[in-house]
Enzyme design. Sequence first.
Site, PDB file in Angstrom:
ATOM      1  N   ASP B 323       0.856  -1.183   0.000  1.00  0.00           N
ATOM      2  CA  ASP B 323       0.000   0.000   0.000  1.00  0.00           C
ATOM      3  C   ASP B 323       0.889   1.228   0.000  1.00  0.00           C
ATOM      4  O   ASP B 323       1.933   1.240   0.630  1.00  0.00           O
ATOM      5  CB  ASP B 323      -0.872   0.005   1.261  1.00  0.00           C
ATOM      6  CG  ASP B 323      -2.032  -0.952   1.117  1.00  0.00           C
ATOM      7  OD1 ASP B 323      -2.514  -1.092  -0.012  1.00  0.00           O
ATOM      8  OD2 ASP B 323      -2.429  -1.569   2.123  1.00  0.00           O
ATOM      9  N   PHE B 391      -9.682  25.478  10.092  1.00  0.00           N
ATOM     10  CA  PHE B 391     -10.142  24.841   8.864  1.00  0.00           C
ATOM     11  C   PHE B 391     -11.537  24.284   9.069  1.00  0.00           C
ATOM     12  O   PHE B 391     -11.839  23.696  10.102  1.00  0.00           O
ATOM     13  CB  PHE B 391      -9.179  23.696   8.504  1.00  0.00           C
ATOM     14  CG  PHE B 391      -9.596  22.917   7.306  1.00  0.00           C
ATOM     15  CD1 PHE B 391      -9.209  23.324   6.035  1.00  0.00           C
ATOM     16  CD2 PHE B 391     -10.379  21.772   7.431  1.00  0.00           C
ATOM     17  CE1 PHE B 391      -9.580  22.593   4.921  1.00  0.00           C
ATOM     18  CE2 PHE B 391     -10.772  21.061   6.325  1.00  0.00           C
ATOM     19  CZ  PHE B 391     -10.367  21.470   5.066  1.00  0.00           C
ATOM     20  N   ALA B 393     -14.798  22.219   6.838  1.00  0.00           N
ATOM     21  CA  ALA B 393     -15.069  21.508   5.586  1.00  0.00           C
ATOM     22  C   ALA B 393     -15.792  22.433   4.606  1.00  0.00           C
ATOM     23  O   ALA B 393     -15.717  22.263   3.397  1.00  0.00           O
ATOM     24  CB  ALA B 393     -15.914  20.284   5.865  1.00  0.00           C
ATOM     25  N   MET B 397     -10.442  26.237   4.095  1.00  0.00           N
ATOM     26  CA  MET B 397      -9.299  27.139   4.270  1.00  0.00           C
ATOM     27  C   MET B 397      -9.030  27.236   5.759  1.00  0.00           C
ATOM     28  O   MET B 397      -9.889  27.000   6.587  1.00  0.00           O
ATOM     29  CB  MET B 397      -9.632  28.556   3.764  1.00  0.00           C
ATOM     30  CG  MET B 397      -9.784  28.699   2.280  1.00  0.00           C
ATOM     31  SD  MET B 397     -10.027  30.427   1.859  1.00  0.00           S
ATOM     32  CE  MET B 397     -11.470  30.865   2.761  1.00  0.00           C
ATOM     33  N   ASP B 542      -9.836  -6.149   2.723  1.00  0.00           N
ATOM     34  CA  ASP B 542      -8.608  -6.807   2.277  1.00  0.00           C
ATOM     35  C   ASP B 542      -8.661  -8.314   2.440  1.00  0.00           C
ATOM     36  O   ASP B 542      -7.826  -9.031   1.901  1.00  0.00           O
ATOM     37  CB  ASP B 542      -7.414  -6.283   3.096  1.00  0.00           C
ATOM     38  CG  ASP B 542      -7.017  -4.886   2.673  1.00  0.00           C
ATOM     39  OD1 ASP B 542      -7.285  -4.534   1.520  1.00  0.00           O
ATOM     40  OD2 ASP B 542      -6.451  -4.165   3.507  1.00  0.00           O
TER      41      ASP B 542
END
Lengths: 563, 702
Positions: B323, B391, B393, B397, B542
């Site tokens: 990965d 910040f 969402a 910024m 996985d």
Amino acid sequence: MAATAWGQFLALVALLALTAPVLGRYAGAVYGGGGAPGDRLFLPAERLVYRICGVDPGREQHWTRYAFSLLAFGLVSFLALYALLRLQGVLPLNPLGLPGLDPHAAFNASVSFTTNTNWQAYAGEAAMSHLSQMSGLTVQNFVSAAAGMAVMAAFVRGIARRGAETVGNFWVDLTRGVVRILLPLSFLLALFLVGQGVVQNLNGHTVATTVEGAAQAIPGGPAASQVAVKQLGTNGGGFFDANSAHPFENPTALSNLVQTWAILIVPFSLALAYGHLCGDRRQGRAVFATMFAVWALVSVAVMLLESAANPLLAGTGADQAAGHLEGKETRLGAAASGLWAASTTGTSNGSVNAMHDSLSPLGGGLSMLHMMFGEVSPGGAGVGLNGMLVMVLLTVFLAGLMTGRTPEYLGKKITAAEIKPVVLYLLAVPVVLLGFAAASAVNGAALASLNNTGPHGLSEILYAYASTANNNGSAFAGLDASTPWFTVTTGVAMLAGRFLLLIPVLAIAGSLARKRPVPAGVSTLPTHTPLFGGLVVAVVVVVAGLTFLPALTLGPLAEYFAL
Amino acid sequence: MNDTPKPATATVTAATAAGPDRARPGALGAPLLRRALADSVRKLDPRVQFRNPVMFVVLLGSALATVLSAAALFGGETDRAAFGGLLTLFLWATLLFANFAEALAEGRGKARAAALRATRSATEALVRTPDGTLVSVPGTELRVGDECVVSAGGVVPGDGDVVEGIATVDESAITGESAPVVRESGGDRSAVTGGTTVLSDRIVVRITTPPGETFLDRMIALVEGAERQRTPNEVALTILLCGLTAVFLVAVVTLQPLAAYSGARQDPVVLIALLICLIPTTIGALLSAIGIAGMERLVRRNVMATSGRAVEAAGDVTTLLLDKTGTITFGNRRAAEFLSLPGVPDAELAEAARRSSLADGTPEGRSIVDLAAAGRPSGDASGESGVPVPFTARTRMSGLDDGGRRVRKGAVDAVARWTRENGGEVPDRLRALAQDVSDRGGTPLAVAEVPAQGAPARLLGVVHLKDTVKPGMRERFEQLRTLGIRTVMVTGDNPGTAAVIAREAGVDDFLAEAAPEDKLALIRREQEGGALVAMTGDGTNDAPALARADVGVAMNTGTQAAREAGNMVDLDSDPTKLIEIVHIGKQLLVTRGALTTFSLANDVAKYFAILPAMFAASLPGLERMNVMGLASAESAILSAVVFNALVIVALVPLALRGVAFRPLSAAALLRRNLLVYGLGGLVAPFVGIKLIDLLISALGVI
């Protein structure tokens, strides 16, 4: 060693180097499954054979089916030859009116010729009618060789194929080997030999009066046709008792050179054919080089040993410039006899141009050891390559781990499924060879056959079983092999040395054919390098050495050190 | 074999035994040695020896030699009995040394198993019934599907997944790592292991494994070697060793009649000695120790392999799926450079970026501060004041308001919009800079400021956030390439970014925008081409790929499904460990091959010692084969037997430690190992036997 002797050796090497690649490519095409040179000529003949025998050439066989076909063919061949030899007295083409063979001799000879051994417990000119020689022994010379080559083809297919259930068709491989390789080559060689003076007629004895006024019965017969295939098919059974030491089988220096070539050419070519068949010509060249190295070393060694002076005659004033001459044809000389001895023991051919009983202790011991290597240098037609590839698998298994990967050959993992048959292959010959030799050494009836006592007597016993268990067929002589004890035990040794090796080989082929190869990378053990080749040689020598050194110590080595 | 921990090993505490850097190979404690010695005698049991055919032959030979020597003694042949007795003694020693090697290899595992067992206390589980009440149930009577409540201070009663809540868990009992880890419901960190302790909060665990089959139980069984089965290659090698033993048996058994013919009949004890010298006792004795030690090396690196087969497969791996995030790269992006717009001094951009990130606690923000500080004269601490704008969402910024002066950094389009809203202009050059960063596999962040109250906003430039490749990765991939292993990077990034990282890290190939099912498809594809694939994984997603891979290493932090699907579990949850696992696998195979070669090469010298000794009396010429010039026939045979026994002991450390493995091509490895173990195996016994012979003659033993 004289310059002429080196000249002979180099001429032989040159002849092999010129012809083996051509025949190798051709043999690759014969067994490759696609079109092959001469299809227009050979295909109709083959189709006729298939139609008569009811063979469907398009149908491939699983390895067990292939093995069953091989065994069935061996059994039928044995029974037919046995019947012929027993009944030859009442059959035609018997100018000397020879009687049928007794059961022991017939059993031994039939096993011997159907297993491609050609161990002869009889004298050809005194025991076999022309019909027996031509339709019995010569036929077996062709088909027993072709059967060995067929198993080789199946083995190589097993290595080359991916995810396959079948390994070819025994009947097709058998037919193609005879029709396309052995018959044409033998035909040409027989013509050449007739040109050199080898006899080819259907006469009985020609009685002549010698200059001394004595009557001499000179034997005749279809010798050239049998001699050709005896060499090419690594058979070795002579038309005459003296084999290729007899001037009617091997009259000239040139016929001697060409016959030495004929002993070696088919097995050497098949090594190169292997490269074509497995799709990696480097692998074929590597196997060829490995075989060649062992053969060349043993050849030069035996030539030197036989050309040297006999220490027992030192100080007697005898002129020993010509080397050890006892038991050798002065026509051919010590070195040519040494070269032949090494070649015939390395190929499971077994024809001789000198009496091996009279080789120097080390020369004889080396010839014996050369057989004990398992007939891999270059070995019998087809079976030699089988043997060498088994040694390659063994080497891969031992050395592969040292590269940090589980062992693989040409991308295929070598697991218990292959190692089991490899172990059976390695065990079969030592068990019968040493087992029978040990039994003979303490058996009064067997010891009565010996010409010599002490270490040399033991060498005679060891040589007999080394020769038969490895399907070589050459004799040390000096041993009366026609007794019930020896005819039966050598017969069993020949059967074991043939089928207990061929069946495991087919089992390996079957297992490998199913596998899917891992692509090669830098972490793949390269199997075409000089290092790997050298390692294979070391494994061949060490495995045989460790197995047989105690026995050899008491035979040839004791004799040598006592000089 | 023996399940009760001895008092001697009980002194090894759980903490020390389970620590990540426990016993170093050389540091064999006295208790371990004492226990191994006791086990060597216990292992003389024929039922135990029968599993190792080569050593079983030694056992039979030793027993027969004992009887023969005793018979000679009672028959009054004291000389023969004394010599035979001496030989017999060393034949038994050969057997004991072999047992000792195996017992020593098992010893460390047993000590650790004992420590693990000590942590496995009888736990009571609080099972939540369907109606919500809690019932106390002994841990041993839990069933799959039961939901247990575990609160702070409680021990997790069995393996399972967290279905409710979040907690810190102390897993040191299993992993040796003392720092607590977070386990929470949902996501890829839901697996908890029975025997670990919850430190804070409360979780509900759904039991996924019946008692007795838990990870801890399996671990105990594994490290103890109780479940040890021969690996495929070990099986094949054992068959070959049996075959060689049979060949030598034939050679020695048939020797007596041949010797009788030659008037040199041998004492049967001498023949037994010859046989035992010839059969591959060295590798036969060390084979299982090599396998156990290989597993132990994994355990020492905190990797639990569920089968030896997986360790062997690790050596054969040809493709490695790694990965990207967390394995090849650090996983969080770091600021790599500042790209200022025309007319903006670089220092101004750097300063603005720094100020905008002062309040940004994310690794990305800190990396911007670090990068700006690196290019700035020290001591300048201006502009540390102001009100941080965090910040969100919505704004995408973050920044700093310092009076009228405001700085912002964030997603390029968000900052562009902010600039326009504040009366500024967005130059075309910005798009070009941002595009350039994307093309190079990075993430662009725009920086803008309003210099003073009322002034128009001004765009300053772009910060290049880069997915940083961990140092040393390129070299490790280079090493892997030398070993013929192809590395494939798996990432959710778009192909452009993936290609850049792949080039930078030096991987051979990459799979971009990868969904879990793509991983599975890739493994299938590789395997169809003949490759053996190794991968690491942690999520439930996985699990199918882990199960399909030839070597699937599950992270201990992952889900229970992933841990069950893989054939190894890494307790440290370090994905780069896959590379070490491959090394260990290869080292195991090299060690096995090297000692096999050594063992067989030894036989040559033994022949030169024993054969002349046996036969020179009857065939005097054979004395010339005594190339080592050994003193007498008796001392020659005894020296060979003693050497054969001692070489096992001498090679025990090598078998346990493993042959030094270097990343070289197969051809180079073969050349090197052949030289050391092939040629060494040929020469060493000539020297060793001669030295032992000198010693024996000097001591006047015979």
